[in-house]
Design an enzyme around this catalytic site. Sequence first.
Site, PDB file in Angstrom:
ATOM      1  N   ARG A  49     -13.185 -22.715  86.954  1.00 38.94           N
ATOM      2  CA  ARG A  49     -13.709 -21.823  85.926  1.00 38.94           C
ATOM      3  C   ARG A  49     -14.841 -22.460  85.136  1.00 38.94           C
ATOM      4  NH1 ARG A  49      -9.531 -22.719  88.390  1.00 38.94           N
ATOM      5  NH2 ARG A  49      -8.709 -23.948  86.674  1.00 38.94           N
ATOM      6  N   CYS A  84      -4.096 -20.095  81.038  1.00 43.33           N
ATOM      7  CA  CYS A  84      -5.344 -20.853  81.164  1.00 43.33           C
ATOM      8  C   CYS A  84      -6.315 -20.300  80.135  1.00 43.33           C
ATOM      9  CB  CYS A  84      -5.929 -20.729  82.574  1.00 43.33           C
ATOM     10  SG  CYS A  84      -7.570 -21.479  82.755  1.00 43.33           S
ATOM     11  N   THR A  86      -9.671 -21.119  79.617  1.00 44.66           N
ATOM     12  CA  THR A  86     -11.014 -20.815  80.116  1.00 44.66           C
ATOM     13  C   THR A  86     -11.021 -19.501  80.892  1.00 44.66           C
ATOM     14  OG1 THR A  86     -11.432 -23.197  80.291  1.00 44.66           O
ATOM     15  CG2 THR A  86     -12.999 -21.734  81.377  1.00 44.66           C
ATOM     16  N   ALA A  87      -9.948 -19.234  81.634  1.00 38.47           N
ATOM     17  CA  ALA A  87      -9.862 -17.992  82.404  1.00 38.47           C
ATOM     18  C   ALA A  87      -9.840 -16.767  81.509  1.00 38.47           C
ATOM     19  CB  ALA A  87      -8.624 -18.008  83.301  1.00 38.47           C
ATOM     20  N   THR A 126     -12.183 -26.973  77.043  1.00 43.40           N
ATOM     21  CA  THR A 126     -13.216 -27.280  78.032  1.00 43.40           C
ATOM     22  C   THR A 126     -14.583 -26.895  77.478  1.00 43.40           C
ATOM     23  OG1 THR A 126     -13.160 -25.106  79.104  1.00 43.40           O
ATOM     24  CG2 THR A 126     -11.600 -26.774  79.917  1.00 43.40           C
ATOM     25  N   LYS A 165      -5.873 -33.414  85.056  1.00 46.13           N
ATOM     26  CA  LYS A 165      -5.856 -32.625  86.290  1.00 46.13           C
ATOM     27  C   LYS A 165      -5.710 -33.510  87.521  1.00 46.13           C
ATOM     28  CE  LYS A 165      -8.407 -28.480  84.809  1.00 46.13           C
ATOM     29  NZ  LYS A 165      -7.427 -27.475  85.264  1.00 46.13           N
ATOM     30  N   CYS A 195      -7.007 -26.072  75.903  1.00 45.98           N
ATOM     31  CA  CYS A 195      -6.971 -26.144  77.363  1.00 45.98           C
ATOM     32  C   CYS A 195      -5.534 -26.480  77.695  1.00 45.98           C
ATOM     33  CB  CYS A 195      -7.922 -27.220  77.895  1.00 45.98           C
ATOM     34  SG  CYS A 195      -7.724 -27.528  79.675  1.00 45.98           S
TER      35      CYS A 195
END
Length: 241
Positions: A49, A84, A86-87, A126, A165, A195
């Site tokens: 993303r 999530c 950012t999504a 992010t 991650k 995040c």
Amino acid sequence: MLRTLGVLGGMGPLATASFMNQVIALSPAKNDQEHIPMFIRNIPQIPDRTKFLMGIEDENPFFELKKGFKELSNLGVSCIVIPCNTAHYWYDALTKNADVHTISIVKSVIKKVKATNKQKVGILATTATLNMGIYQNAFKQHKIDFVEPNPQQQADIMDGITAVKAGDLNTGSNLLSKAYDLMLAQGADCVLFGCTEIPLVLDEQANQSPDTCLDTIAILAQECVNWAYTNAHQPTLSSVA
């Protein structure tokens, strides 16, 4: 009979697993049968993303997100959530004309901030989440003050998220702990873990100083638990929370 929760996950896998664990831990169930039934779509191959929104990669994650959203809808879930941050950029597009209830991670955070009367929120997220103004716009709309990291701080935050991650939790913890401390030093009265990788390594801060931590995974999980048990015997809603 409890309704079924659909989780559009995989972004990343550790965050999805943590979200599921927190839904279970927060549920007031006294036996197996009283827990919330869940379908977890943990497909990590959704395009990155942040890299798309930053113009680094061309593959738009929306189409895989939409595919996952449809798959969960076809399973007959009563509600879909996306753990999530950012999504959330695609949240409105994903939920437009949807015939399934959804719970927004951003709206859940705003509800929590207002309920706890926080005055100034430090944002850890992010670079894409920051650049898209996902939380800043929501905070401005609700007249909530906030602190953003400077470019060097943001570079360290991204390195910390990337480390988590990759499974390097020690590096992630060191970098993100420093970022958390700096936000408080800059006048924030609480810090948003914007995040879903961040709370995975800032659990010590969340345990020792819960009033200064806004854990987006935990906040979303609690909203899902509230929804499931409050509406257990009511007709399915099609509105978006």
